[in-house]
Design an enzyme around this catalytic site. Sequence first.
Site, PDB file in Angstrom:
ATOM      1  N   ALA A  58       5.426 -12.445   2.585  1.00 41.71           N
ATOM      2  CA  ALA A  58       4.860 -12.529   3.930  1.00 41.71           C
ATOM      3  C   ALA A  58       3.526 -11.800   4.051  1.00 41.71           C
ATOM      4  CB  ALA A  58       5.855 -11.978   4.952  1.00 41.71           C
ATOM      5  N   THR A  88      15.379   0.110   3.937  1.00 46.83           N
ATOM      6  CA  THR A  88      14.211   0.990   3.972  1.00 46.83           C
ATOM      7  C   THR A  88      13.242   0.561   5.072  1.00 46.83           C
ATOM      8  OG1 THR A  88      12.850  -0.342   2.471  1.00 46.83           O
ATOM      9  CG2 THR A  88      14.405   1.223   1.452  1.00 46.83           C
ATOM     10  N   HIS A  90      10.376  -0.570   4.598  1.00 51.52           N
ATOM     11  CA  HIS A  90       9.491  -1.632   4.107  1.00 51.52           C
ATOM     12  C   HIS A  90       9.521  -2.835   5.052  1.00 51.52           C
ATOM     13  CE1 HIS A  90       7.110  -3.848   1.251  1.00 51.52           C
ATOM     14  NE2 HIS A  90       8.009  -4.817   1.222  1.00 51.52           N
ATOM     15  N   ASN A 114       2.417 -18.822  14.127  1.00 47.87           N
ATOM     16  CA  ASN A 114       3.141 -17.837  13.332  1.00 47.87           C
ATOM     17  C   ASN A 114       4.628 -18.171  13.332  1.00 47.87           C
ATOM     18  OD1 ASN A 114       4.350 -15.632  12.137  1.00 47.87           O
ATOM     19  ND2 ASN A 114       3.318 -14.113  13.388  1.00 47.87           N
TER      20      ASN A 114
END
Length: 177
Positions: A58, A88, A90, A114
Amino acid sequence: MAGASHYTLPLPRFDKPVKLLIVVAPYYRDIADDLIAGAKATIEEAGGSWDLIEVPGALEVPAAISQAWRMANFDGFVALGCVIRGETTHYDTVCNDSSRGLTLLSLQGCCLGNGILTVENHEQAAVRAGEQDKGGGAAAAALHLIALQQRWGKPKGAVGFRPLGETIQLADGGAKA
């Protein structure tokens, strides 16, 4: 929210076919395939054509769209992918930075939709990619922005300083250094 309904704008129509680039991060292949199918169907329903490229994740989607916007001849772009929350932080970085990159491109005049899903689990992603057709929704968003851009015409030109010695054309047909 029980009983909530959502309004969907009818697809725009174009005098000549438009061409969109679908950029997908296929990390979750099954989800990506559903998103792609929805985007393709919506573009074709509006009489447009599409090309498709895949990128690793992404975070690379905005970079690929930026390159294609500068170097290729597409009318608009559809960003697709799926980010599922993990253990996490991330997840937050990928969601925020991919969205920010796409938003910055759109604010510069890039017509894009999007369709990068940001979800808690695979089941949520499957519903959004399948029955909710978020890929088709992203394509529809890009098509609506293309229609607006065509309605309002081309950009009016550069803003800022011009190089020394460059001439500009005046409305009365004359030129000015």
